[in-house]
Scaffold this motif. Structure first.
Motif, PDB file in Angstrom:
ATOM      1  N   PRO A 203      -7.877   8.210   2.452  1.00 23.77           N
ATOM      2  CA  PRO A 203      -8.046   7.296   3.727  1.00 23.77           C
ATOM      3  C   PRO A 203      -9.535   7.332   4.039  1.00 23.77           C
TER       4      PRO A 203
ATOM      5  N   LYS B 224      -4.605  -4.994  -8.381  1.00 22.59           N
ATOM      6  CA  LYS B 224      -4.249  -5.626  -6.619  1.00 22.59           C
ATOM      7  C   LYS B 224      -5.778  -6.034  -6.268  1.00 22.59           C
TER       8      LYS B 224
ATOM      9  N   ASN C  23      -7.790  -3.619   4.373  1.00 15.73           N
ATOM     10  CA  ASN C  23      -6.671  -3.232   3.549  1.00 15.73           C
ATOM     11  C   ASN C  23      -6.849  -2.357   2.306  1.00 15.73           C
ATOM     12  N   TYR C  24      -8.027  -1.890   2.017  1.00 15.61           N
ATOM     13  CA  TYR C  24      -8.308  -1.012   0.679  1.00 15.61           C
ATOM     14  C   TYR C  24      -7.497   0.148   0.720  1.00 15.61           C
ATOM     15  N   GLU C  25      -7.108   0.717   1.794  1.00 18.46           N
ATOM     16  CA  GLU C  25      -6.227   1.845   1.822  1.00 18.46           C
ATOM     17  C   GLU C  25      -4.691   1.633   1.265  1.00 18.46           C
ATOM     18  N   SER C  26      -4.342   0.203   1.574  1.00 19.72           N
ATOM     19  CA  SER C  26      -3.009   0.058   1.190  1.00 19.72           C
ATOM     20  C   SER C  26      -2.999  -0.887  -0.037  1.00 19.72           C
ATOM     21  N   LEU C  27      -3.774  -1.297  -0.755  1.00 19.96           N
ATOM     22  CA  LEU C  27      -3.736  -1.577  -1.912  1.00 19.96           C
ATOM     23  C   LEU C  27      -2.822  -1.074  -2.863  1.00 19.96           C
ATOM     24  N   THR C  28      -3.033   0.182  -3.204  1.00 22.35           N
ATOM     25  CA  THR C  28      -1.831   0.966  -3.640  1.00 22.35           C
ATOM     26  C   THR C  28      -1.647   2.370  -2.994  1.00 22.35           C
ATOM     27  N   GLU C  29      -0.779   3.096  -3.634  1.00 16.25           N
ATOM     28  CA  GLU C  29      -0.763   4.628  -3.032  1.00 16.25           C
ATOM     29  C   GLU C  29      -1.884   5.355  -3.560  1.00 16.25           C
TER      30      GLU C  29
END
Length: 253
Positions: free
Chosen positions: A78, A108, A68-74
């Protein structure tokens, strides 16, 4: 000896508290200093837009972090997360992202129980702090080793003085008990174990049976017939036909 011992202890305590990094040297990866953990290769340096954060992830949440770390914020780079270190509670990960989303990413991550460490890697500061810590540690270890050598040396000397006082005490008490001129011998008796103490006492009573007073009764709990005051030695309520002093030694020279 006592004043010098206090000086040694004070010096050692001062060496410990003088190191401002000592408090953060130990602990988990969620709180300990990272200067001697994070290396140059873990950080993006010289970028106008990118920065590297260091996140302490509970070990049971490592899979969630990687997923999930890549989708915590924009604007999170990657596949930028690297595992740096692990202890019994946390694993330290790095992650690269744009500087302008650092605050949002931190918030987040906190909601997901990931701890973003307040740490900025500076090669010069990190190297100087590591060197300072090493110097303070070396100084403290030197003071500790010196204190141990001093204690071993003077503990033996203090023990000798202390034991001499015990011997003098026994001689004076024996003289008071048996009168002048002094006609007695001193012995050091050491039972093999605490279980042998009763047997040792019984043997000594048998050897010195001829010294007991007419009022002495070996079968009574105190050694005397009921109603007869005991002759206490060194504050003991027990009467013995010989002069005796028990010395407890619970340390090693």
């Amino acid at each position: 000896m006592e004043s010098r011992t206090k000086e040694k202890i004070t010096t050692y305590q001062n060496c410990k508290t003088d190191n401002k990094f000592e408090k953060t040297k130990s602990g988990s990866l969620a709180s300990k200093r990272l200067n001697d953990i994070v290396k140059r290769e873990h950080v993006v340096l010289g970028s106008e837009y990118l920065t590297t954060l260091f996140v302490a992830v509970p070990r049971h949440l490592e899979k969630e972090w990687m997923a999930n770390y890549e989708s915590l914020t924009e604007l999170v780079v990657p596949q930028s997360s690297q595992k740096i270190a692990t202890d019994s509670e946390f694993t330290l990960y790095s992650v690269t992202l744009f500087k302008r989303v650092v605050e949002a990413f931190t918030e987040k991550a906190k909601l997901e129980k990931f701890i973003v460490r307040d740490f900025v890697y500076d090669p010069q500061t990190s190297d100087s702090q590591v060197q300072e810590v090493k110097q303070k540690d070396a100084q403290r270890n030197h003071v500790w080793a010196s204190s141990v050598r001093w204690a071993r040396r003077y503990l033996e000397e203090a023990f000798i003085y202390w034991f001499q006082l015990k011997v003098i005490f026994v001689i004076i008490e024996a003289t008071l008990n048996y009168g002048l001129p002094p006609r007695f011998q001193c012995f050091l008796v050491s039972p093999v174990s605490s279980k042998q103490l009763k047997k040792t006492r019984a043997s000594l009573l048998a050897v010195f049976d001829h010294l007991k007073s007419p009022n002495f009764d070996s079968h009574s709990s105190g050694g005397l017939e009921e109603g007869v005051d005991s002759v206490a030695f060194a504050g003991s309520a027990e009467y013995l036909p010989y002069t005796s002093l028990t010395i407890s030694v619970n340390f090693h020279l």
